[in-house]
Design a protein around this motif. Sequence first.
Motif, short mmCIF file in Angstrom:
data_model
loop_
_atom_site.label_atom_id
_atom_site.label_comp_id
_atom_site.label_asym_id
_atom_site.label_seq_id
_atom_site.Cartn_x
_atom_site.Cartn_y
_atom_site.Cartn_z
N PHE A 186 -76.68 33.34 0.64
CA PHE A 186 -77.96 33.38 1.35
C PHE A 186 -77.93 32.41 2.54
O PHE A 186 -78.31 32.77 3.66
N CYS A 187 -77.48 31.17 2.29
CA CYS A 187 -77.43 30.16 3.36
C CYS A 187 -76.45 30.56 4.46
O CYS A 187 -76.72 30.36 5.65
N LYS A 188 -75.34 31.14 4.06
CA LYS A 188 -74.33 31.60 5.03
C LYS A 188 -74.93 32.66 5.96
O LYS A 188 -74.77 32.59 7.17
N LYS A 189 -75.63 33.63 5.37
CA LYS A 189 -76.21 34.71 6.18
C LYS A 189 -77.34 34.22 7.07
O LYS A 189 -77.48 34.67 8.20
N THR B 289 -76.24 22.02 -5.13
CA THR B 289 -75.11 21.08 -5.05
C THR B 289 -73.79 21.76 -5.35
O THR B 289 -72.77 21.45 -4.72
N GLU B 290 -73.81 22.69 -6.27
CA GLU B 290 -72.57 23.38 -6.66
C GLU B 290 -72.26 24.55 -5.73
O GLU B 290 -71.12 24.78 -5.35
N GLY B 291 -73.28 25.29 -5.35
CA GLY B 291 -73.09 26.49 -4.54
C GLY B 291 -72.55 26.20 -3.15
O GLY B 291 -71.79 27.00 -2.60
N LEU B 292 -72.92 25.07 -2.58
CA LEU B 292 -72.49 24.75 -1.22
C LEU B 292 -71.19 23.95 -1.16
O LEU B 292 -70.76 23.53 -0.09
N ARG B 293 -70.53 23.74 -2.32
CA ARG B 293 -69.25 23.05 -2.31
C ARG B 293 -68.20 23.95 -1.65
O ARG B 293 -68.21 25.14 -1.86
N ILE B 294 -67.33 23.47 -0.97
CA ILE B 294 -67.22 22.10 -0.45
C ILE B 294 -68.12 22.03 0.79
O ILE B 294 -67.87 22.72 1.77
N TRP B 295 -69.15 21.22 0.70
CA TRP B 295 -70.19 21.16 1.72
C TRP B 295 -69.62 21.00 3.12
O TRP B 295 -70.04 21.68 4.05
N THR B 296 -68.69 20.08 3.29
CA THR B 296 -68.18 19.79 4.64
C THR B 296 -67.17 20.82 5.13
O THR B 296 -66.60 20.65 6.20
N SER B 297 -66.99 21.89 4.39
CA SER B 297 -66.22 23.04 4.88
C SER B 297 -67.15 24.11 5.42
O SER B 297 -66.70 25.10 5.99
N ARG B 298 -68.45 23.91 5.23
CA ARG B 298 -69.45 24.88 5.68
C ARG B 298 -69.88 24.56 7.12
O ARG B 298 -69.96 23.39 7.50
N PRO B 299 -70.14 25.61 7.91
CA PRO B 299 -70.68 25.36 9.26
C PRO B 299 -71.91 24.46 9.16
O PRO B 299 -72.61 24.47 8.15
N TYR B 300 -72.18 23.74 10.15
CA TYR B 300 -73.22 22.72 10.29
C TYR B 300 -72.83 21.45 9.54
O TYR B 300 -72.77 20.38 10.12
N PHE B 301 -72.54 21.53 8.26
CA PHE B 301 -72.19 20.33 7.50
C PHE B 301 -70.81 19.80 7.88
O PHE B 301 -70.54 18.61 7.75
N LYS B 302 -69.95 20.68 8.38
CA LYS B 302 -68.63 20.25 8.85
C LYS B 302 -68.79 19.26 10.01
O LYS B 302 -68.07 18.27 10.09
N ASP B 303 -69.76 19.53 10.88
CA ASP B 303 -70.03 18.65 12.02
C ASP B 303 -71.06 17.57 11.71
O ASP B 303 -71.24 16.66 12.52
N ASN B 304 -71.73 17.69 10.59
CA ASN B 304 -72.79 16.75 10.21
C ASN B 304 -72.63 16.33 8.75
O ASN B 304 -73.52 16.59 7.92
N PRO B 305 -71.51 15.69 8.42
CA PRO B 305 -71.27 15.37 7.01
C PRO B 305 -72.32 14.44 6.41
O PRO B 305 -72.61 14.54 5.21
N ASN B 306 -72.92 13.58 7.23
CA ASN B 306 -73.95 12.69 6.68
C ASN B 306 -75.17 13.47 6.20
O ASN B 306 -75.86 13.02 5.27
N GLU B 307 -75.44 14.61 6.80
CA GLU B 307 -76.55 15.45 6.34
C GLU B 307 -76.26 15.98 4.94
O GLU B 307 -77.16 16.07 4.10
N ALA B 308 -75.02 16.35 4.70
CA ALA B 308 -74.63 16.82 3.36
C ALA B 308 -74.71 15.66 2.36
O ALA B 308 -75.29 15.81 1.29
N ILE B 309 -74.13 14.53 2.73
CA ILE B 309 -74.11 13.38 1.82
C ILE B 309 -75.52 12.94 1.46
O ILE B 309 -75.82 12.68 0.29
N ARG B 310 -76.39 12.87 2.45
CA ARG B 310 -77.77 12.44 2.20
C ARG B 310 -78.47 13.37 1.21
O ARG B 310 -79.14 12.92 0.28
N ARG B 311 -78.28 14.65 1.38
CA ARG B 311 -78.93 15.62 0.50
C ARG B 311 -78.35 15.55 -0.91
O ARG B 311 -79.08 15.56 -1.90
N ILE B 312 -77.04 15.49 -1.02
CA ILE B 312 -76.40 15.43 -2.33
C ILE B 312 -76.80 14.14 -3.05
O ILE B 312 -77.18 14.15 -4.22
#
Length: 157
Positions: free
Chosen positions: A24-27, A53-76
């Motif tokens: 869903f997030c990808k689309k 938390t599980e569905g978006l693993r590996i978070w920093t391989s996903r678009p947006y989070f790849k360029d904004n890893p702190n956004e992923a870390i903060r949420r997790i």
Amino acid sequence: MRDEVSKDDNWRVQEVLAKAFDEFCKKKGYEKALPIIDEWLRNNNANTRRAVTEGLRIWTSRPYFKDNPNEAIRRIASLKEDTSDYVRKSVGNALRDISKKFPELIEAELNNWNLESKEINNPDASVGVCCSHKVVAVGFNTLRYDASVGVLNPPHE
């Protein structure tokens, strides 16, 4: 989907929910999905929070989070003291994934944690590893962290 599927006790169903949430997030686009991601992270149902938390693993391989890893870390990390061991284990796994590419960001995050919290600091989670450094445990998963020197996964002594 969120309200009905998350009530199912079968772990396989919960894995499908996590995968469906990622799809869903990808689309939608991960950045555009941020309000929904945040809403699910605040949900009362542990299965719903874990689906993020599980569905978006590996978070920093996903678009947006790849360029904004702190956004992923903060949420997790917002779930580091979650009432559910199931969620905390997923949090630990997700942070461990990110630590492989961004160890300095995970170290900086861990420096802000209250290591006295029983949900975070669980010496029994070291699973027989004997060492003098602080063990930071998130659920059953451990991120070994020496708080005195700010080092993630220091070598065993």
